[in-house]
Design an enzyme around this catalytic site. Structure first.
Site, PDB file in Angstrom:
ATOM      1  N   ASP A  99       0.845  -1.198   0.000  1.00 21.09           N
ATOM      2  CA  ASP A  99       0.000   0.000   0.000  1.00 21.09           C
ATOM      3  C   ASP A  99       0.879   1.246   0.000  1.00 21.09           C
ATOM      4  O   ASP A  99       0.702   2.154  -0.810  1.00 21.09           O
ATOM      5  CB  ASP A  99      -0.904   0.000   1.247  1.00 21.09           C
ATOM      6  CG  ASP A  99      -1.666  -1.301   1.393  1.00 21.09           C
ATOM      7  OD1 ASP A  99      -2.649  -1.488   0.677  1.00 21.09           O
ATOM      8  OD2 ASP A  99      -1.248  -2.150   2.210  1.00 21.09           O
ATOM      9  N   GLU A 150       1.737  -6.030  -5.314  1.00 18.22           N
ATOM     10  CA  GLU A 150       1.421  -5.167  -6.462  1.00 18.22           C
ATOM     11  C   GLU A 150       2.645  -4.438  -7.013  1.00 18.22           C
ATOM     12  O   GLU A 150       2.939  -4.492  -8.195  1.00 18.22           O
ATOM     13  CB  GLU A 150       0.349  -4.142  -6.062  1.00 18.22           C
ATOM     14  CG  GLU A 150       0.016  -3.194  -7.189  1.00 18.22           C
ATOM     15  CD  GLU A 150      -1.305  -2.476  -7.019  1.00 18.22           C
ATOM     16  OE1 GLU A 150      -2.248  -3.041  -6.428  1.00 18.22           O
ATOM     17  OE2 GLU A 150      -1.418  -1.340  -7.507  1.00 18.22           O
TER      18      GLU A 150
END
Ligand code: TRH
Length: 370
Positions: free
Chosen positions: A20, A260
């Site tokens: 994040d 990610e």
């Protein structure tokens, strides 16, 4: 994209690990360094940010520096910030990014509505290769009371989406060690995965392969487990600052990445990689993994495509009728095909515009509209 140097607040809550903050920090840094935006990054876990950036980059807010200003977002989320956010926000900020639906403090949202021209508000979504993403990118969600509109910004792999984060400073080839994949007898492998039975099994197969010369693993729980299981076979790499992460990946021939941001960075190397997707309780990650593999394996002939798919499934913990050793050996044998395919995939992605450019284009379009 030509853009005025916009003022932007980016909010991030760290759920776990580094993804994040890794994604939001990377975007914040690029908007400042390459587009001369003024960015304030408000994050609830400054320690996570410190893990991925050089200490020199963490400093008190200071006008005119070419890095984002960092603000601590104290828990509970509506409590005050580490540094004060100006109350006349509508005047102060052009763009607000709520990363991954982190829910802005309600006082902040109320302040957004009070300015003469409310800031543009985007929810930056998680990256997915699924087909529906393009149709949902930039959909608007009006606030029920305040007259504000939030847009959903979906990163993705094709032109209908918000794109992938890629700095302009990055160009192909970034490899420090070009690999001849027709000779896969002395492979250097880099591992940055979650500690799970699937990864442990495949890493064990790498450790026993005569074709793997070197296994490096990013420090953390996986490296600790592997070092015990394969003493002397695993080099544990301390975390490098995010700005040095691309160069680290480029030292290797095959990458195992996760989450990610490292997943995207592996693709910028143009090297073969296996993706350990962040597991979700409801199993939604399997759909996402298949969506990616569907795109990525397009044009990759058999048996290479199956070798890549099956090894990906094994790393992610699916029960398969083959051992990890068999799957890794199939993957090694397929490298002469997978290697050039990986580079072609990356070159194709490089022909698309990057996420920050597309984001800025949306901002400029929306700021111009009455
Ligand atoms: O750490 P991740 O697994 O992060 C996540 C989070 O778990 C998040 O909750 C989840 O939703 C998301 O994945 C999908 O993996 P990721 O995304 O690759 O982030 C790791 C970051 O750490 C990335 O920005 C690269 C950085 N990094 C360094 O800067 N230096 C290093 O040496 C290493 C190994 C990583």
């Amino acid at each position: 994209v030509l853009s005025a140097p916009r003022r932007c607040d980016i909010f991030c809550r760290v759920i776990d690990n580094y993804g994040d903050i890794g994604v939001t920090w990377r975007l914040a840094r690029q908007l400042v360094a390459e587009h001369h935006w003024q960015v304030r990054l408000v994050v609830d876990d400054v320690a996570a940010l410190r893990s991925i950036q050089a200490d020199a980059e963490v400093a008190k807010p200071q006008k005119g520096r070419a890095v984002p200003d960092i603000y601590a977002w104290k828990r509970p989320p509506d409590a005050d910030f580490g540094f004060s956010i100006p109350p006349d926000l509508g005047e102060e900020v052009d763009v607000v990014v709520e990363a991954f639906g982190c829910a802005l403090p309600s006082a902040y949202v109320a302040a957004m509505a009070t300015g003469a021209k409310p800031p543009l508000w985007f929810n930056l979504e998680y990256l997915s290769a699924e087909a529906w993403v393009g149709a949902h990118h930039m959909l608007a969600s009006p606030h029920p009371q305040l007259g504000l509109v939030k847009h959903f910004y979906f990163p993705g792999f094709d032109e209908s989406t918000g794109g992938l984060i890629r700095e302009h400073s990055l160009s192909l080839p970034i490899s420090t060690r070009p690999t001849d994949y027709s000779d896969y007898s002395a492979l250097r492998v880099f591992l940055f995965g979650y500690e799970s039975p699937g990864v442990l099994g495949v890493a064990g197969a790498m450790a026993t392969s005569a074709n793997v010369a070197k296994i490096c693993c990013a420090s953390g729980p996986l490296a600790a487990r592997l070092s015990v299981a394969w003493p002397g076979r695993i080099d544990v790499r301390a975390f490098v600052p995010q700005s040095a992460f691309d160069r680290l990946l480029a030292e290797f021939d095959v990458l195992l990445v996760r989450g990610e941001d490292s997943f995207v960075r592996a693709q910028w190397t143009g090297k073969p990689f296996i993706w350990q997707i962040y597991p979700q309780d409801d199993g939604a990650h399997w759909v996402k993994l298949d969506a990616f593999l569907g795109r990525y394996c397009d044009g990759l002939a058999e048996p290479a495509a199956s070798a890549l798919r099956n090894l990906s499934y094994a790393v992610n913990g699916r029960d398969l009728p083959w051992t990890a050793e068999q799957l890794w050996a199939d993957f090694e044998r397929a490298l002469p095909m997978i290697g050039p395919h990986a580079l072609a995939w990356t070159e194709r992605l490089f022909t698309q515009s990057d996420l920050a450019s597309r984001f800025i284009a949306e901002v400029e379009k929306n700021l111009k509209s009455p």
